[in-house]
Design a protein around this motif. Structure first.
Motif, PDB file in Angstrom:
ATOM      1  N   ASP A  63      11.085  37.539 -11.499  1.00  0.00           N
ATOM      2  CA  ASP A  63      11.956  38.498 -10.800  1.00  0.00           C
ATOM      3  C   ASP A  63      12.998  37.791  -9.939  1.00  0.00           C
ATOM      4  O   ASP A  63      14.155  38.235  -9.856  1.00  0.00           O
ATOM      5  CB  ASP A  63      11.103  39.420  -9.931  1.00  0.00           C
ATOM      6  CG  ASP A  63      10.204  40.327 -10.760  1.00  0.00           C
ATOM      7  OD1 ASP A  63      10.522  40.532 -11.951  1.00  0.00           O
ATOM      8  OD2 ASP A  63       9.180  40.798 -10.219  1.00  0.00           O
ATOM      9  N   LEU A  64      12.587  36.683  -9.306  1.00  0.00           N
ATOM     10  CA  LEU A  64      13.534  35.954  -8.468  1.00  0.00           C
ATOM     11  C   LEU A  64      14.652  35.333  -9.297  1.00  0.00           C
ATOM     12  O   LEU A  64      15.825  35.337  -8.879  1.00  0.00           O
ATOM     13  CB  LEU A  64      12.792  34.870  -7.685  1.00  0.00           C
ATOM     14  CG  LEU A  64      13.572  34.158  -6.569  1.00  0.00           C
ATOM     15  CD1 LEU A  64      14.139  35.163  -5.582  1.00  0.00           C
ATOM     16  CD2 LEU A  64      12.686  33.150  -5.859  1.00  0.00           C
ATOM     17  N   ALA A  65      14.339  34.817 -10.478  1.00  0.00           N
ATOM     18  CA  ALA A  65      15.371  34.263 -11.355  1.00  0.00           C
ATOM     19  C   ALA A  65      16.338  35.349 -11.813  1.00  0.00           C
ATOM     20  O   ALA A  65      17.551  35.126 -11.908  1.00  0.00           O
ATOM     21  CB  ALA A  65      14.730  33.577 -12.560  1.00  0.00           C
ATOM     22  N   HIS A  66      15.836  36.570 -12.064  1.00  0.00           N
ATOM     23  CA  HIS A  66      16.709  37.668 -12.464  1.00  0.00           C
ATOM     24  C   HIS A  66      17.621  38.100 -11.310  1.00  0.00           C
ATOM     25  O   HIS A  66      18.797  38.425 -11.524  1.00  0.00           O
ATOM     26  CB  HIS A  66      15.863  38.853 -12.928  1.00  0.00           C
ATOM     27  CG  HIS A  66      15.189  38.610 -14.242  1.00  0.00           C
ATOM     28  ND1 HIS A  66      14.178  39.412 -14.722  1.00  0.00           N
ATOM     29  CD2 HIS A  66      15.381  37.649 -15.181  1.00  0.00           C
ATOM     30  CE1 HIS A  66      13.778  38.967 -15.907  1.00  0.00           C
ATOM     31  NE2 HIS A  66      14.491  37.890 -16.199  1.00  0.00           N
ATOM     32  N   VAL A  67      17.091  38.086 -10.088  1.00  0.00           N
ATOM     33  CA  VAL A  67      17.918  38.432  -8.922  1.00  0.00           C
ATOM     34  C   VAL A  67      19.038  37.422  -8.740  1.00  0.00           C
ATOM     35  O   VAL A  67      20.202  37.790  -8.477  1.00  0.00           O
ATOM     36  CB  VAL A  67      17.040  38.523  -7.659  1.00  0.00           C
ATOM     37  CG1 VAL A  67      17.908  38.631  -6.414  1.00  0.00           C
ATOM     38  CG2 VAL A  67      16.092  39.705  -7.746  1.00  0.00           C
ATOM     39  N   LEU A  68      18.719  36.148  -8.885  1.00  0.00           N
ATOM     40  CA  LEU A  68      19.757  35.119  -8.748  1.00  0.00           C
ATOM     41  C   LEU A  68      20.814  35.246  -9.845  1.00  0.00           C
ATOM     42  O   LEU A  68      22.008  35.027  -9.597  1.00  0.00           O
ATOM     43  CB  LEU A  68      19.114  33.734  -8.795  1.00  0.00           C
ATOM     44  CG  LEU A  68      18.230  33.365  -7.603  1.00  0.00           C
ATOM     45  CD1 LEU A  68      17.563  32.006  -7.834  1.00  0.00           C
ATOM     46  CD2 LEU A  68      19.037  33.342  -6.315  1.00  0.00           C
ATOM     47  N   LYS A  69      20.411  35.588 -11.043  1.00  0.00           N
ATOM     48  CA  LYS A  69      21.374  35.792 -12.123  1.00  0.00           C
ATOM     49  C   LYS A  69      22.286  36.976 -11.831  1.00  0.00           C
ATOM     50  O   LYS A  69      23.498  36.926 -12.077  1.00  0.00           O
ATOM     51  CB  LYS A  69      20.652  36.000 -13.458  1.00  0.00           C
ATOM     52  CG  LYS A  69      21.589  36.120 -14.657  1.00  0.00           C
ATOM     53  CD  LYS A  69      20.815  36.316 -15.934  1.00  0.00           C
ATOM     54  CE  LYS A  69      21.779  36.391 -17.124  1.00  0.00           C
ATOM     55  NZ  LYS A  69      22.797  37.458 -16.976  1.00  0.00           N
ATOM     56  N   ASP A  70      21.731  38.070 -11.300  1.00  0.00           N
ATOM     57  CA  ASP A  70      22.556  39.230 -10.957  1.00  0.00           C
ATOM     58  C   ASP A  70      23.566  38.876  -9.860  1.00  0.00           C
ATOM     59  O   ASP A  70      24.727  39.322  -9.901  1.00  0.00           O
ATOM     60  CB  ASP A  70      21.664  40.379 -10.495  1.00  0.00           C
ATOM     61  CG  ASP A  70      20.792  40.931 -11.628  1.00  0.00           C
ATOM     62  OD1 ASP A  70      21.149  40.701 -12.798  1.00  0.00           O
ATOM     63  OD2 ASP A  70      19.758  41.561 -11.320  1.00  0.00           O
ATOM     64  N   GLN A  71      23.144  38.088  -8.894  1.00  0.00           N
ATOM     65  CA  GLN A  71      24.073  37.678  -7.838  1.00  0.00           C
ATOM     66  C   GLN A  71      25.185  36.791  -8.394  1.00  0.00           C
ATOM     67  O   GLN A  71      26.347  36.923  -7.989  1.00  0.00           O
ATOM     68  CB  GLN A  71      23.301  36.942  -6.746  1.00  0.00           C
ATOM     69  CG  GLN A  71      22.376  37.819  -5.927  1.00  0.00           C
ATOM     70  CD  GLN A  71      21.669  37.063  -4.827  1.00  0.00           C
ATOM     71  OE1 GLN A  71      21.805  35.839  -4.710  1.00  0.00           O
ATOM     72  NE2 GLN A  71      20.906  37.782  -4.011  1.00  0.00           N
ATOM     73  N   ALA A  72      24.837  35.895  -9.315  1.00  0.00           N
ATOM     74  CA  ALA A  72      25.869  35.039  -9.917  1.00  0.00           C
ATOM     75  C   ALA A  72      26.867  35.857 -10.729  1.00  0.00           C
ATOM     76  O   ALA A  72      28.081  35.584 -10.707  1.00  0.00           O
ATOM     77  CB  ALA A  72      25.208  33.979 -10.796  1.00  0.00           C
ATOM     78  N   ASP A  73      26.382  36.871 -11.440  1.00  0.00           N
ATOM     79  CA  ASP A  73      27.292  37.736 -12.200  1.00  0.00           C
ATOM     80  C   ASP A  73      28.218  38.519 -11.268  1.00  0.00           C
ATOM     81  O   ASP A  73      29.402  38.729 -11.572  1.00  0.00           O
ATOM     82  CB  ASP A  73      26.493  38.699 -13.068  1.00  0.00           C
ATOM     83  CG  ASP A  73      25.700  37.972 -14.159  1.00  0.00           C
ATOM     84  OD1 ASP A  73      26.071  36.821 -14.483  1.00  0.00           O
ATOM     85  OD2 ASP A  73      24.710  38.548 -14.655  1.00  0.00           O
ATOM     86  N   THR A  74      27.697  38.932 -10.123  1.00  0.00           N
ATOM     87  CA  THR A  74      28.525  39.646  -9.152  1.00  0.00           C
ATOM     88  C   THR A  74      29.635  38.756  -8.612  1.00  0.00           C
ATOM     89  O   THR A  74      30.795  39.188  -8.452  1.00  0.00           O
ATOM     90  CB  THR A  74      27.654  40.166  -7.992  1.00  0.00           C
ATOM     91  OG1 THR A  74      26.623  40.998  -8.519  1.00  0.00           O
ATOM     92  CG2 THR A  74      28.487  40.951  -6.999  1.00  0.00           C
TER      93      THR A  74
END
Length: 223
Positions: A63-74
């Motif tokens: 879940d933490l890796a997915h959150v970091l990916k979403d932040q990078a996409d933003t």
């Protein structure tokens, strides 16, 4: 009465050490592991788990890796609100650290000079980092405007011809000097005396007429 032996529960891997990723067609297991380990989110997620476990408890690595990916996409879309909030929070935390370290330096002042010096250095370092963080936030909010002024630098001589074109340097022909030359193919020889011309025998050379001997005779007065 018979008893059945209880099956031992298999140890489960903690969620903080389990990462679930999607395997694309044509990728091997080793390639998928290598790509995940070299990615930008896996190592950052592991660092957050190790440093944040004391306050946040056990976190899910997936879940933490997915959150970091979403932040990078933003961020890639140009939305910097999360970055601005993070820098603002960090500046506030650094300011609190500065105040606490300065307080401890004041407590030890006058009695433990070495501890006072250490706490003051740490306090000023926290204050410097707080200032740098605020400067970075200000640059993100108001990027500097760069004025580029064009400079026209030319090496050597420049000539601008407006209207009638002028002759180029290679078109200028060196004309013979008519005062120093008789013919275009014969130059004067100033080292030798001129002789009388055959067509006019009455003419004599300059040296014959105005020689040294004649000058003496002409200098005498005639009776």
């Amino acid at each position: 009465m018979t008893t059945r032996p209880h099956k031992k529960a298999e140890p489960t891997t903690p969620k903080s050490r389990t990462l679930t990723v999607e395997m694309k067609p044509g990728e091997s297991h080793d390639y998928l592991v290598a790509k995940t380990a070299a990615g930008p989110h896996f190592s950052a997620a592991g660092t957050i788990i190790r440093y944040g476990q004391a306050d946040a408890g056990e976190l899910s690595l997936t879940d933490l890796a997915h959150v970091l990916k979403d932040q990078a996409d933003t961020i890639s879309r140009g939305d910097l609100r999360n970055i601005e909030a993070m820098l603002g929070s960090q500046a506030t935390a650094l300011n609190v650290m500065f105040a606490e370290l300065a307080r401890r330096a004041a407590v030890n002042m006058g009695e433990y000079i070495n501890a006072t010096e250490i706490y003051l250095k740490l306090a000023l370092r926290a204050q410097s980092q707080c200032r740098a963080t605020l400067e970075t936030l200000a640059v993100i909010k108001n990027p500097p405007v760069v004025f580029a002024k064009q400079a026209n630098i030319a090496h050597g001589h420049q000539q601008v011809n407006n209207g009638t074109p002028h002759a180029h340097a290679e078109q200028i022909v060196d004309q013979p000097n008519e005062l120093l030359e008789k013919d275009h193919d014969k130059r004067l020889d100033t080292r030798a005396a001129d002789t009388a011309s055959g067509s006019d025998p009455a003419l004599a050379t300059v040296e014959g007429i105005h020689g040294a001997a004649n000058c003496k005779r002409q200098g005498r007065r005639q009776p």
